[in-house]
Design a protein around this motif. Structure first.
Motif, PDB file in Angstrom:
ATOM      1  N   CYS A 325       0.817  -1.211   0.000  1.00  0.00           N
ATOM      2  CA  CYS A 325       0.000   0.000   0.000  1.00  0.00           C
ATOM      3  C   CYS A 325       0.853   1.263   0.000  1.00  0.00           C
ATOM      4  O   CYS A 325       1.766   1.389   0.813  1.00  0.00           O
ATOM      5  CB  CYS A 325      -0.936   0.007   1.207  1.00  0.00           C
ATOM      6  N   ASP A 326       0.518   2.204  -0.874  1.00  0.00           N
ATOM      7  CA  ASP A 326       1.260   3.455  -0.967  1.00  0.00           C
ATOM      8  C   ASP A 326       0.880   4.431   0.132  1.00  0.00           C
ATOM      9  O   ASP A 326       1.615   5.376   0.402  1.00  0.00           O
ATOM     10  CB  ASP A 326       1.002   4.120  -2.320  1.00  0.00           C
ATOM     11  N   MET A 327      -0.288   4.227   0.737  1.00  0.00           N
ATOM     12  CA  MET A 327      -0.748   5.113   1.805  1.00  0.00           C
ATOM     13  C   MET A 327      -1.264   4.279   2.962  1.00  0.00           C
ATOM     14  O   MET A 327      -1.762   3.171   2.771  1.00  0.00           O
ATOM     15  CB  MET A 327      -1.861   6.047   1.312  1.00  0.00           C
ATOM     16  N   GLY A 328      -1.150   4.832   4.179  1.00  0.00           N
ATOM     17  CA  GLY A 328      -1.671   4.144   5.349  1.00  0.00           C
ATOM     18  C   GLY A 328      -3.134   4.466   5.545  1.00  0.00           C
ATOM     19  O   GLY A 328      -3.527   4.963   6.597  1.00  0.00           O
ATOM     20  N   ALA A 329      -3.954   4.235   4.518  1.00  0.00           N
ATOM     21  CA  ALA A 329      -5.377   4.535   4.575  1.00  0.00           C
ATOM     22  C   ALA A 329      -6.159   3.349   4.028  1.00  0.00           C
ATOM     23  O   ALA A 329      -5.651   2.581   3.194  1.00  0.00           O
ATOM     24  CB  ALA A 329      -5.694   5.797   3.766  1.00  0.00           C
ATOM     25  N   ILE A 330      -7.383   3.192   4.508  1.00  0.00           N
ATOM     26  CA  ILE A 330      -8.222   2.086   4.071  1.00  0.00           C
ATOM     27  C   ILE A 330      -9.610   2.589   3.718  1.00  0.00           C
ATOM     28  O   ILE A 330     -10.007   3.663   4.178  1.00  0.00           O
ATOM     29  CB  ILE A 330      -8.316   0.989   5.159  1.00  0.00           C
ATOM     30  N   PRO A 331     -10.372   1.827   2.891  1.00  0.00           N
ATOM     31  CA  PRO A 331      -9.949   0.568   2.266  1.00  0.00           C
ATOM     32  C   PRO A 331      -8.876   0.810   1.209  1.00  0.00           C
ATOM     33  O   PRO A 331      -8.853   1.851   0.557  1.00  0.00           O
ATOM     34  CB  PRO A 331     -11.229   0.035   1.622  1.00  0.00           C
ATOM     35  N   TYR A 332      -8.012  -0.176   1.060  1.00  0.00           N
ATOM     36  CA  TYR A 332      -6.984  -0.142   0.026  1.00  0.00           C
ATOM     37  C   TYR A 332      -7.041  -1.482  -0.693  1.00  0.00           C
ATOM     38  O   TYR A 332      -7.096  -2.535  -0.054  1.00  0.00           O
ATOM     39  CB  TYR A 332      -5.605   0.093   0.638  1.00  0.00           C
ATOM     40  N   TYR A 333      -7.053  -1.426  -2.028  1.00  0.00           N
ATOM     41  CA  TYR A 333      -7.213  -2.635  -2.823  1.00  0.00           C
ATOM     42  C   TYR A 333      -6.013  -2.831  -3.742  1.00  0.00           C
ATOM     43  O   TYR A 333      -5.486  -1.868  -4.309  1.00  0.00           O
ATOM     44  CB  TYR A 333      -8.488  -2.566  -3.666  1.00  0.00           C
ATOM     45  N   VAL A 334      -5.610  -4.084  -3.891  1.00  0.00           N
ATOM     46  CA  VAL A 334      -4.518  -4.445  -4.797  1.00  0.00           C
ATOM     47  C   VAL A 334      -4.968  -5.675  -5.579  1.00  0.00           C
ATOM     48  O   VAL A 334      -5.291  -6.707  -4.982  1.00  0.00           O
ATOM     49  CB  VAL A 334      -3.220  -4.760  -4.027  1.00  0.00           C
ATOM     50  N   LEU A 335      -5.013  -5.554  -6.909  1.00  0.00           N
ATOM     51  CA  LEU A 335      -5.379  -6.689  -7.762  1.00  0.00           C
ATOM     52  C   LEU A 335      -4.116  -7.276  -8.366  1.00  0.00           C
ATOM     53  O   LEU A 335      -3.291  -6.553  -8.937  1.00  0.00           O
ATOM     54  CB  LEU A 335      -6.344  -6.244  -8.866  1.00  0.00           C
ATOM     55  N   ILE A 336      -3.970  -8.588  -8.238  1.00  0.00           N
ATOM     56  CA  ILE A 336      -2.783  -9.288  -8.716  1.00  0.00           C
ATOM     57  C   ILE A 336      -3.214 -10.311  -9.760  1.00  0.00           C
ATOM     58  O   ILE A 336      -4.164 -11.078  -9.543  1.00  0.00           O
ATOM     59  CB  ILE A 336      -2.056  -9.982  -7.548  1.00  0.00           C
ATOM     60  N   SER A 337      -2.553 -10.303 -10.901  1.00  0.00           N
ATOM     61  CA  SER A 337      -2.904 -11.190 -12.010  1.00  0.00           C
ATOM     62  C   SER A 337      -2.443 -12.623 -11.729  1.00  0.00           C
ATOM     63  O   SER A 337      -1.632 -12.856 -10.816  1.00  0.00           O
ATOM     64  CB  SER A 337      -2.270 -10.677 -13.299  1.00  0.00           C
ATOM     65  N   PRO A 338      -2.921 -13.588 -12.513  1.00  0.00           N
ATOM     66  CA  PRO A 338      -2.512 -14.990 -12.290  1.00  0.00           C
ATOM     67  C   PRO A 338      -1.002 -15.207 -12.387  1.00  0.00           C
ATOM     68  O   PRO A 338      -0.477 -16.163 -11.799  1.00  0.00           O
ATOM     69  CB  PRO A 338      -3.256 -15.743 -13.397  1.00  0.00           C
ATOM     70  N   ASP A 339      -0.291 -14.330 -13.132  1.00  0.00           N
ATOM     71  CA  ASP A 339       1.168 -14.472 -13.193  1.00  0.00           C
ATOM     72  C   ASP A 339       1.865 -13.711 -12.059  1.00  0.00           C
ATOM     73  O   ASP A 339       3.065 -13.479 -12.090  1.00  0.00           O
ATOM     74  CB  ASP A 339       1.712 -14.028 -14.553  1.00  0.00           C
ATOM     75  N   ARG A 340       1.048 -13.319 -11.048  1.00  0.00           N
ATOM     76  CA  ARG A 340       1.538 -12.706  -9.804  1.00  0.00           C
ATOM     77  C   ARG A 340       2.135 -11.316 -10.000  1.00  0.00           C
ATOM     78  O   ARG A 340       3.027 -10.907  -9.259  1.00  0.00           O
ATOM     79  CB  ARG A 340       2.541 -13.629  -9.098  1.00  0.00           C
ATOM     80  N   ARG A 341       1.603 -10.581 -10.966  1.00  0.00           N
ATOM     81  CA  ARG A 341       2.009  -9.187 -11.144  1.00  0.00           C
ATOM     82  C   ARG A 341       0.874  -8.262 -10.697  1.00  0.00           C
ATOM     83  O   ARG A 341      -0.297  -8.555 -10.899  1.00  0.00           O
ATOM     84  CB  ARG A 341       2.383  -8.899 -12.604  1.00  0.00           C
ATOM     85  N   ILE A 342       1.252  -7.137 -10.090  1.00  0.00           N
ATOM     86  CA  ILE A 342       0.263  -6.166  -9.625  1.00  0.00           C
ATOM     87  C   ILE A 342      -0.279  -5.401 -10.829  1.00  0.00           C
ATOM     88  O   ILE A 342       0.481  -4.786 -11.574  1.00  0.00           O
ATOM     89  CB  ILE A 342       0.884  -5.191  -8.608  1.00  0.00           C
ATOM     90  N   VAL A 343      -1.602  -5.463 -11.031  1.00  0.00           N
ATOM     91  CA  VAL A 343      -2.206  -4.822 -12.194  1.00  0.00           C
ATOM     92  C   VAL A 343      -3.122  -3.661 -11.811  1.00  0.00           C
ATOM     93  O   VAL A 343      -3.566  -2.910 -12.687  1.00  0.00           O
ATOM     94  CB  VAL A 343      -2.992  -5.845 -13.042  1.00  0.00           C
ATOM     95  N   TRP A 344      -3.427  -3.489 -10.522  1.00  0.00           N
ATOM     96  CA  TRP A 344      -4.290  -2.369 -10.105  1.00  0.00           C
ATOM     97  C   TRP A 344      -4.112  -2.130  -8.611  1.00  0.00           C
ATOM     98  O   TRP A 344      -3.981  -3.080  -7.828  1.00  0.00           O
ATOM     99  CB  TRP A 344      -5.753  -2.693 -10.394  1.00  0.00           C
ATOM    100  N   LYS A 345      -4.100  -0.831  -8.235  1.00  0.00           N
ATOM    101  CA  LYS A 345      -4.066  -0.427  -6.831  1.00  0.00           C
ATOM    102  C   LYS A 345      -4.930   0.814  -6.693  1.00  0.00           C
ATOM    103  O   LYS A 345      -4.880   1.705  -7.539  1.00  0.00           O
ATOM    104  CB  LYS A 345      -2.635  -0.076  -6.378  1.00  0.00           C
ATOM    105  N   ASP A 346      -5.717   0.882  -5.625  1.00  0.00           N
ATOM    106  CA  ASP A 346      -6.482   2.100  -5.399  1.00  0.00           C
ATOM    107  C   ASP A 346      -6.966   2.144  -3.962  1.00  0.00           C
ATOM    108  O   ASP A 346      -7.025   1.118  -3.269  1.00  0.00           O
ATOM    109  CB  ASP A 346      -7.668   2.219  -6.344  1.00  0.00           C
ATOM    110  N   MET A 347      -7.332   3.345  -3.535  1.00  0.00           N
ATOM    111  CA  MET A 347      -7.772   3.590  -2.163  1.00  0.00           C
ATOM    112  C   MET A 347      -9.206   4.095  -2.191  1.00  0.00           C
ATOM    113  O   MET A 347      -9.622   4.791  -3.118  1.00  0.00           O
ATOM    114  CB  MET A 347      -6.860   4.623  -1.515  1.00  0.00           C
TER     115      MET A 347
END
Length: 486
Positions: A325-347
């Motif tokens: 997480c880029d910020m210490g705030a919630i909710p925070y979401y991180v989507l990871i693709s099947p090849d284990r790469r981060i494809v989306w982040k948002d707060m």
């Protein structure tokens, strides 16, 4: 209106019921409180108890499993938007009283020794708290932030002379979270020195809290879009240990959901996430990473009813949060693709995000990278010598508008192709989705809708393999990249 919404949410949450059986009581009185003033309170990060003032009196019965930092707040005429921190413990009654509406400064009568720590911090910072209350009531945000820094400096100063207990460690933990959200935190060296002092003086039993604080002050590198995910160890509500990478079996996407019980948007997003979880079963795994203390997390009714993986790291999420997480705030979401790469982040939470993610997980017909805004996606393309017409879909709540700028364009072949026509929406104006996206009758989810519309652009000079759609160049404009024409 903001206070009304908060009050309604808290009342609804309270009706959901809690699993805890142990309670503490907060009673209070001030002749200055208006009849019907709302009082909310709780322990830890779970604030779910509501009462209203009658003849200046109120009483809150707060579920609490162990000694915890909790508190109360008043919502009504003359009351500041602040919190009075209180130490709470099963079977204990804490009494607060004053002669005005400035409840953060009221007298606190408590048999809990650690309350004296909180009282000493408050008394040392009293004049600055008064300044903050005055500035908040005048809605002077710029001054509020600067005075809040002064308050943190005073808290750091007084903490060095206080005993290391639940109250002082909680205060140090709150300050230690700030550097993640504030570039060039001005008191970093003092914070580091104080952390070392606390670690040397702390009695046994505070190892987990101190490790959490250390992670805040010395965080690892935060992973960014495109980076490979990093494994971590967590445990479920039964105490069973799990590895984060265990969730990637069978080529699934994995959505990390950093949340806490007292976070309104975290709980508001749950119905849409549940809907999506059912729609894409077997293709998407959701891992809720709770940021409450373990006892609060385990003993809350809402937490127990979560249908996906509901895990904790035992450090209020700090060990995993600090990596993703880029910020210490919630909710925070991180989507990871099947090849284990981060494809989306948002707060935060925007209705429609997760329905849009479901389309991506199930496979959009047109290959594209719409991770900048999953509420929008390209559905069809017709590229001819007369122009390129693209069909889009937007997901959102029926009461929330969206806009498309008239200076939107496609980018390919090293040049821009201007927008020439629109059908189904009005450019540079508020548009509202109208077609129901779910059959749910649940609040918020029942209002989730979509709109289909088309935009036509200047024809391509030469047909590219892919292009980018850019919703103008202004602040807040989004991009759908690498839209494939194959």
């Amino acid at each position: 209106m903001k206070k009304t919404i908060i009050t309604t949410m808290l009342a609804l949450v309270a009706l959901m019921g809690l699993a805890q059986t142990k309670t503490a009581t907060i009673t209070g009185y001030s002749p200055a409180l208006k009849e019907g003033t709302l009082v909310i309170g709780g322990a830890g990060t779970s604030w779910e108890i509501v009462d209203s003032v009658r003849a200046g009196h109120f009483s809150l019965t707060v579920p609490v499993e162990e000694l915890s930092v909790g508190g109360m707040s008043c919502i009504g005429e003359g009351c500041p938007n602040f919190t009075l921190n209180l130490m709470l413990k099963p079977g204990v009654t804490v009494k607060v009283s004053g002669t005005d509406c400035l409840f953060p400064l009221w007298k606190v009568d408590s048999p809990i020794p650690e309350q004296q720590t909180l009282n000493r911090i408050r008394d040392y910072c009293r004049e600055t708290i008064v300044d903050l209350i005055r500035i908040e009531q005048n809605r002077d945000r710029a001054k509020f932030d600067s005075i809040n820094l002064v308050l943190m400096k005073q808290e750091l100063d007084i903490l060095s002379s206080l005993p290391v207990d639940v109250a002082s460690i909680s205060k140090l933990s709150n300050i230690a979270r700030m550097p993640k959200n504030m570039k060039d935190f001005p008191y970093m060296e003092q914070l580091k020195n104080l952390e070392k002092t606390f670690a040397a003086r702390a009695p046994k039993g505070f190892e987990a809290q101190l490790a959490e604080i250390h992670t805040y002050i010395y965080p690892p590198k935060v992973l960014q879009l495109g980076d490979k995910a990093v494994d971590a160890e967590l445990f479920d509500m039964q105490g069973n240990k799990h590895r984060l990478f265990d969730a990637f079996a069978d080529g699934k996407y994995v959505l990390l959901d950093f949340w806490a019980i007292g976070c309104g948007p975290c709980r508001m997003s749950e119905p849409e996430m549940r809907e999506v979880y059912e729609r894409v079963k077997g293709k998407l795994e959701i891992i809720g990473i709770n940021e409450d203390d373990v006892s609060t997390w385990k003993n809350n009714g809402f937490s127990k009813n979560i249908v996906w993986k509901n895990w904790s790291d035992g450090m209020r999420g700090s060990s995993v949060n600090s990596i993703y997480c880029d910020m210490g705030a919630i909710p925070y979401y991180v989507l990871i693709s099947p090849d284990r790469r981060i494809v989306w982040k948002d707060m935060g939470y925007n209705p429609g995000w997760f329905i849009g993610i479901a389309d991506v997980v199930n496979g959009l017909e047109i290959k594209q990278d719409n991770s900048a805004n999953y509420q929008f996606s390209v559905r069809q393309i017709n590229a001819t010598a007369n122009g390129t017409t693209i069909s889009f879909r937007y997901y959102g709540h029926k009461d929330y508008w969206f806009r498309i700028a008239k200076d939107s364009y496609l980018e390919a072949n090293g040049k821009k192709y201007k927008l020439t026509a629109a059908d189904g929406i009005k450019l540079d104006e508020n548009n509202y989705p109208t077609v129901k996206a779910t059959a749910s009758t649940e609040y918020l989810l029942s209002g989730l809708c979509y709109s289909d519309f088309t935009l036509t652009f200047e024809p391509f000079d030469a047909l590219p393999e892919n292009f980018d759609f850019k919703e103008g160049d202004g602040d807040g404009a989004f991009v759908i990249r690498n839209v494939s024409l194959k």
